[in-house]
Design a protein around this motif. Structure first.
Motif, PDB file in Angstrom:
ATOM      1  N   GLY A 185     -51.617   5.903  18.868  1.00 17.15           N
ATOM      2  CA  GLY A 185     -51.573   6.710  20.080  1.00 17.15           C
ATOM      3  C   GLY A 185     -50.343   6.387  20.899  1.00 17.15           C
ATOM      4  O   GLY A 185     -49.774   5.302  20.800  1.00 17.15           O
ATOM      5  N   VAL A 221     -57.862   6.827  17.201  1.00 14.12           N
ATOM      6  CA  VAL A 221     -56.664   6.686  18.032  1.00 14.12           C
ATOM      7  C   VAL A 221     -57.040   6.063  19.379  1.00 14.12           C
ATOM      8  O   VAL A 221     -56.387   5.129  19.854  1.00 14.12           O
ATOM      9  N   VAL A 269     -52.103  10.341  10.803  1.00 17.54           N
ATOM     10  CA  VAL A 269     -52.266   9.726  12.123  1.00 17.54           C
ATOM     11  C   VAL A 269     -52.001   8.222  12.031  1.00 17.54           C
ATOM     12  O   VAL A 269     -52.578   7.537  11.185  1.00 17.54           O
ATOM     13  N   ALA A 318     -51.889  11.653  19.479  1.00 15.79           N
ATOM     14  CA  ALA A 318     -51.676  10.976  18.199  1.00 15.79           C
ATOM     15  C   ALA A 318     -50.218  10.957  17.757  1.00 15.79           C
ATOM     16  O   ALA A 318     -49.544  11.997  17.746  1.00 15.79           O
TER      17      ALA A 318
END
Length: 222
Positions: free
Chosen positions: A125, A181, A122, A153
């Motif tokens: 966003g 995020v 990750v 993500a």
């Protein structure tokens, strides 16, 4: 936690993008698996990390930091109720539609194993843009999406391989910080005073977010 669908879009001429050539791959639809996932090359140069998925605007999409994009089916369901319309998997231009996974609550640098071999990391966003708004066709969509604060993500490919609908998703690493995020997204959009706090996740952060945080700190301090 599982993968409900893998979604890809083909380059199509649209009237709501300022990308060179006037084309976009924002209209993503579920595709039959298995689908190869790979590191596509440097951000700003590489395109999508999902085989068969077209990226037309390398300024904002594609590359190592944004190789794929995941969105939770649960959040799509919430928007279906809010907007009063059906939102099939892929409606938010996500490559991966998930179930049972808190996608926007994931930590920056968190790693997921999808299926037996693929590992994704990750990085941030999704920032809503003109193309996303035009695709949805909802009034003031970028503002509404931003205020909701659940952007899904962006993902980096750590271990490439093949994935398909129905694959399990396992969280295999969670960094020792609290930058999710959603928090990073809020810091970059509505609450910029939070940006210095996000730097504990700098080594995993998507490059655009990192640049935003560094510029803020250079101007206002930490």
């Amino acid at each position: 936690m599982k993968l409900l669908s893998v979604n890809a879009g083909r380059a199509t001429a649209v009237d709501y993008t300022d990308a060179a050539g006037g084309k976009s791959g924002v209209d993503k639809r579920p595709v039959e698996g298995p689908v190869r996932v790979f590191a596509p090359g440097p951000t700003g140069v590489g395109a999508s990390g999902v085989e068969g998925d077209d990226v037309c605007d390398l300024r904002f999409h594609g590359g190592e930091d944004r190789a794929a994009y995941a969105f939770a089916r649960e959040d799509l369901d919430g928007w279906e109720r809010e907007l009063g319309r059906a939102l099939p998997n892929g409606s938010f231009a996500e490559n991966l539609t998930t179930a049972g996974l808190d996608v926007s609550g994931a930590l920056i640098g968190e790693r997921w194993r999808v299926g037996s071999g693929v590992v994704l990391e990750v990085t941030g966003g999704r920032i809503p843009c003109r193309t996303f708004q035009g695709h949805l066709g909802e009034k003031a969509w970028a503002r509404r999406f931003t205020q909701e604060g659940a952007p899904g993500a962006l993902l980096r490919v750590i271990e490439p391989g093949e994935i398909r609908a129905g694959d399990t998703i396992e969280v295999v690493r969670r960094p020792d910080h609290d930058i999710t995020v959603s928090l990073l997204f809020r810091a970059a959009t509505l609450e910029r005073s939070l940006l210095p706090r996000t730097m504990v996740a700098a080594e995993w952060m998507e490059s655009g977010y990192l640049e935003t945080a560094r510029e803020y700190i250079a101007k206002y301090g930490s």
